[in-house]
Scaffold this motif. Sequence first.
Motif, PDB file in Angstrom:
ATOM      1  N   ARG A 140       0.860  -1.172   0.000  1.00 35.33           N
ATOM      2  CA  ARG A 140       0.000   0.000   0.000  1.00 35.33           C
ATOM      3  C   ARG A 140       0.902   1.228   0.000  1.00 35.33           C
ATOM      4  NH1 ARG A 140      -1.229   0.038   4.708  1.00 35.33           N
ATOM      5  NH2 ARG A 140      -3.123  -1.141   4.956  1.00 35.33           N
ATOM      6  N   GLU A 144       1.037  10.757  -0.599  1.00 31.02           N
ATOM      7  CA  GLU A 144       0.841  11.929   0.248  1.00 31.02           C
ATOM      8  C   GLU A 144       1.883  12.101   1.362  1.00 31.02           C
ATOM      9  OE1 GLU A 144      -2.952  11.951   2.049  1.00 31.02           O
ATOM     10  OE2 GLU A 144      -2.696  13.952   2.872  1.00 31.02           O
ATOM     11  N   PRO A 145       2.125  11.050   2.212  1.00 29.74           N
ATOM     12  CA  PRO A 145       3.105  11.284   3.283  1.00 29.74           C
ATOM     13  C   PRO A 145       4.508  11.549   2.754  1.00 29.74           C
ATOM     14  CG  PRO A 145       2.323   9.012   3.288  1.00 29.74           C
ATOM     15  CD  PRO A 145       1.481   9.750   2.332  1.00 29.74           C
ATOM     16  N   GLN A 148       4.537  15.121   1.729  1.00 28.68           N
ATOM     17  CA  GLN A 148       4.496  15.962   2.931  1.00 28.68           C
ATOM     18  C   GLN A 148       5.847  15.984   3.635  1.00 28.68           C
ATOM     19  OE1 GLN A 148       1.324  14.842   5.522  1.00 28.68           O
ATOM     20  NE2 GLN A 148      -0.201  15.963   4.364  1.00 28.68           N
ATOM     21  N   ALA A 149       6.567  14.860   3.547  1.00 35.84           N
ATOM     22  CA  ALA A 149       7.880  14.800   4.180  1.00 35.84           C
ATOM     23  C   ALA A 149       8.918  15.586   3.388  1.00 35.84           C
ATOM     24  CB  ALA A 149       8.316  13.349   4.334  1.00 35.84           C
ATOM     25  N   ALA A 185      14.764   7.750   8.853  1.00 34.45           N
ATOM     26  CA  ALA A 185      14.117   7.492  10.146  1.00 34.45           C
ATOM     27  C   ALA A 185      12.610   7.433  10.026  1.00 34.45           C
ATOM     28  CB  ALA A 185      14.528   8.532  11.194  1.00 34.45           C
ATOM     29  N   ALA A 186      12.126   6.864   8.943  1.00 34.13           N
ATOM     30  CA  ALA A 186      10.680   6.684   8.782  1.00 34.13           C
ATOM     31  C   ALA A 186      10.305   5.313   9.326  1.00 34.13           C
ATOM     32  CB  ALA A 186      10.290   6.795   7.316  1.00 34.13           C
ATOM     33  N   LEU A 187       9.015   5.059   9.407  1.00 33.88           N
ATOM     34  CA  LEU A 187       8.543   3.803   9.974  1.00 33.88           C
ATOM     35  C   LEU A 187       8.952   2.620   9.110  1.00 33.88           C
ATOM     36  CD1 LEU A 187       4.955   4.868  10.986  1.00 33.88           C
ATOM     37  CD2 LEU A 187       6.792   4.254  12.537  1.00 33.88           C
ATOM     38  N   THR A 188       9.346   1.544   9.767  1.00 34.77           N
ATOM     39  CA  THR A 188       9.672   0.320   9.029  1.00 34.77           C
ATOM     40  C   THR A 188       8.818  -0.843   9.496  1.00 34.77           C
ATOM     41  OG1 THR A 188      11.483  -0.003  10.563  1.00 34.77           O
ATOM     42  CG2 THR A 188      12.047   0.914   8.434  1.00 34.77           C
TER      43      THR A 188
ATOM     44  N   ALA B   9      10.308  17.414   9.263  1.00 32.99           N
ATOM     45  CA  ALA B   9       9.358  18.021   8.341  1.00 32.99           C
ATOM     46  C   ALA B   9       7.951  17.637   8.747  1.00 32.99           C
ATOM     47  CB  ALA B   9       9.645  17.536   6.922  1.00 32.99           C
ATOM     48  N   PRO B  10       6.975  18.486   8.488  1.00 36.37           N
ATOM     49  CA  PRO B  10       5.620  18.160   8.881  1.00 36.37           C
ATOM     50  C   PRO B  10       5.147  16.872   8.240  1.00 36.37           C
ATOM     51  CG  PRO B  10       5.724  20.311   7.828  1.00 36.37           C
ATOM     52  CD  PRO B  10       7.083  19.758   7.812  1.00 36.37           C
ATOM     53  N   ARG B  12       6.121  13.917   8.804  1.00 29.35           N
ATOM     54  CA  ARG B  12       7.026  12.770   8.879  1.00 29.35           C
ATOM     55  C   ARG B  12       6.875  12.083  10.229  1.00 29.35           C
ATOM     56  NH1 ARG B  12      13.114  13.158   6.914  1.00 29.35           N
ATOM     57  NH2 ARG B  12      11.952  13.845   5.121  1.00 29.35           N
ATOM     58  N   VAL B  13       6.807  10.774  10.179  1.00 28.78           N
ATOM     59  CA  VAL B  13       6.634  10.025  11.412  1.00 28.78           C
ATOM     60  C   VAL B  13       7.981   9.460  11.820  1.00 28.78           C
ATOM     61  CG1 VAL B  13       5.358   8.190  12.523  1.00 28.78           C
ATOM     62  CG2 VAL B  13       4.331   9.437  10.645  1.00 28.78           C
ATOM     63  N   ILE B  14       8.346   9.699  13.038  1.00 28.76           N
ATOM     64  CA  ILE B  14       9.642   9.242  13.499  1.00 28.76           C
ATOM     65  C   ILE B  14       9.496   7.852  14.110  1.00 28.76           C
ATOM     66  CG2 ILE B  14      11.541   9.735  15.081  1.00 28.76           C
ATOM     67  CD1 ILE B  14      11.272  11.712  12.786  1.00 28.76           C
ATOM     68  N   ALA B  15      10.301   6.948  13.642  1.00 31.56           N
ATOM     69  CA  ALA B  15      10.254   5.587  14.159  1.00 31.56           C
ATOM     70  C   ALA B  15      11.118   5.496  15.408  1.00 31.56           C
ATOM     71  CB  ALA B  15      10.744   4.607  13.106  1.00 31.56           C
ATOM     72  N   ASN B 174      -4.312   3.676   9.144  1.00 28.87           N
ATOM     73  CA  ASN B 174      -3.292   4.394   8.392  1.00 28.87           C
ATOM     74  C   ASN B 174      -3.891   5.589   7.659  1.00 28.87           C
ATOM     75  OD1 ASN B 174      -1.223   2.756   9.199  1.00 28.87           O
ATOM     76  ND2 ASN B 174      -1.371   1.383   7.449  1.00 28.87           N
ATOM     77  N   ARG B 175      -5.094   5.397   7.125  1.00 28.23           N
ATOM     78  CA  ARG B 175      -5.742   6.489   6.411  1.00 28.23           C
ATOM     79  C   ARG B 175      -6.069   7.636   7.377  1.00 28.23           C
ATOM     80  NH1 ARG B 175     -10.254   5.941   1.835  1.00 28.23           N
ATOM     81  NH2 ARG B 175      -8.436   4.977   0.920  1.00 28.23           N
ATOM     82  N   ARG B 178      -3.041   9.642   8.037  1.00 31.21           N
ATOM     83  CA  ARG B 178      -2.720  10.559   6.939  1.00 31.21           C
ATOM     84  C   ARG B 178      -3.611  11.785   6.990  1.00 31.21           C
ATOM     85  NH1 ARG B 178      -2.513   5.923   3.765  1.00 31.21           N
ATOM     86  NH2 ARG B 178      -4.442   6.424   2.682  1.00 31.21           N
ATOM     87  N   SER B 181      -2.383  14.157   9.692  1.00 32.77           N
ATOM     88  CA  SER B 181      -1.270  15.029   9.357  1.00 32.77           C
ATOM     89  C   SER B 181      -1.666  16.036   8.280  1.00 32.77           C
ATOM     90  CB  SER B 181      -0.059  14.211   8.907  1.00 32.77           C
ATOM     91  OG  SER B 181      -0.370  13.488   7.751  1.00 32.77           O
ATOM     92  N   ARG B 182      -2.645  15.667   7.444  1.00 35.09           N
ATOM     93  CA  ARG B 182      -3.085  16.610   6.415  1.00 35.09           C
ATOM     94  C   ARG B 182      -3.868  17.766   7.034  1.00 35.09           C
ATOM     95  NH1 ARG B 182      -7.217  13.889   3.047  1.00 35.09           N
ATOM     96  NH2 ARG B 182      -5.528  12.441   2.631  1.00 35.09           N
TER      97      ARG B 182
END
Lengths: 195, 270
Positions: A140, A144-145, A148-149, A185-188, B9-10, B12-15, B174-175, B178, B181-182
């Motif tokens: 999937r 968008e993300p 945005q990043a 450093a994004a989700l894995t 950055a806006p 972005r998700v930090i793991a 997940n949606r 998103r 953050s939007r």
Amino acid sequence: MGLNLRRVLIVASIPGSLFAIAIFITLVAPRLLANTWHPAPKEPIAFDHSVHVQQVGLDCTFCHRNTATGGAIGGMTAGIPDVQQCMFCHSAVATSSVGAPGFKMDSAQAQAEIDKVRHAWQQQRAIDWERVHRLPDHVRFTHEPHIQAGFDCATCHGDVGSVGQVVQVRSLNMGDCVGCHRANAALTECATCHK
Amino acid sequence: MANEQQGAAPGRVIAGGESLHRWGMVIDIDLCTGCQACVIACQAENNIPINVEDYFVKHRVNQWIRIERYWEGEFPNVKARFIPVLCQHCGNAPCEPVCPVYATQHSTEGLNVQTYNRCVGTRYCGNNCPYTVRVFNWDAPQWPESLHAQLNPDVTVRTQGLIEKCSMCVHRINRAKREESRNGRPMADGDLQPACAQSCPTSAIIFGDWKDQNSRISRLAKGTRAYHMLEELGTEPTIVYLKKVDPNLSQHEATVSHKTAYRPLPVING
């Protein structure tokens, strides 16, 4: 005798090696490129990105509208613009040979390609574009993300704006995605991409 | 969101950081009428093939959520009891350590996720699940021609030979993230619902976030009716059931009818 034996061995190894090569070409090589890396397909209309991006100066998202905003399908695909969207401009641009008056393209070839769009519009028929980037069904991906990043389209798609024919420039396999996710450093987690 | 503290950055998700959510559910048995709307909604949402009669005969029914029906009492005082059973997304899941290929894993948000393209179909997880909510695909899924355009593009179509189960509609989660953050504002409790909760006509299924102390599920689980299914196994499910309120029972019977009814639940946290 020794020479004969060597010759026999060499001759005997030929079918084996041919077989190995045949196996590699038919079974292994397609798997290495499985689903993600295709040669550039033949499009029904010779659409030239460089004309629209470099000469006209359009932004990618001017036509690929679903990419950043999500839209009805939530940014799942960049979205091939529909014919109506082409006609926003092409009802006035390069209209000489079909329908309303307008200026004519320099090249007869370009004019012929644009006429195809206008014909499709007049017949209310979709254009059967060939898809270039296609991920497997269990992934999937959403634009968008990534937009945005702050990533540029060219990060994954290459410099589409300066080429005529779009080709896939990255493998876009799991290692490609995960490598970039780790570096940024994004989700894995599995459920981030796999559905 | 965590990204503001990290200065990224806006969007972005930090793991690696602690997750903000721990998803869960409260199912109120008292409100469940056994109507099967959740089963059908799940079927439509998650591309589950149509269960034909042959599957029932062979005990190969594919349902991610099922309604268990129990009869209580003797005629004429017969009562039907219904319990919707779905993947409990156990905090201490028996299915996870037995998978030889790590196809089933625990997400940081408390979900037990199944990665279909990694699954090789050993069925160890299904055998180890005390709730028997994992389904093996014995056949390639088939739909009538008229339903081909109905398939949900957010959910993969599983193939023959692998295990599947409730994902707690992870694609909806997940949606929602998103959209979060939007829109730049955190989602409110109740904004996000899996298909079963959305379709329940009596709102017996309530979805929410355990980490939000004021969420509906957090408040409901503090009540005296709350219990975990098969709690004695120590699987630490993320789904809490609220036991049936029976007006015919005396006060004494009500207090002893379920052994965990008046025992406070273990504290649920990340």
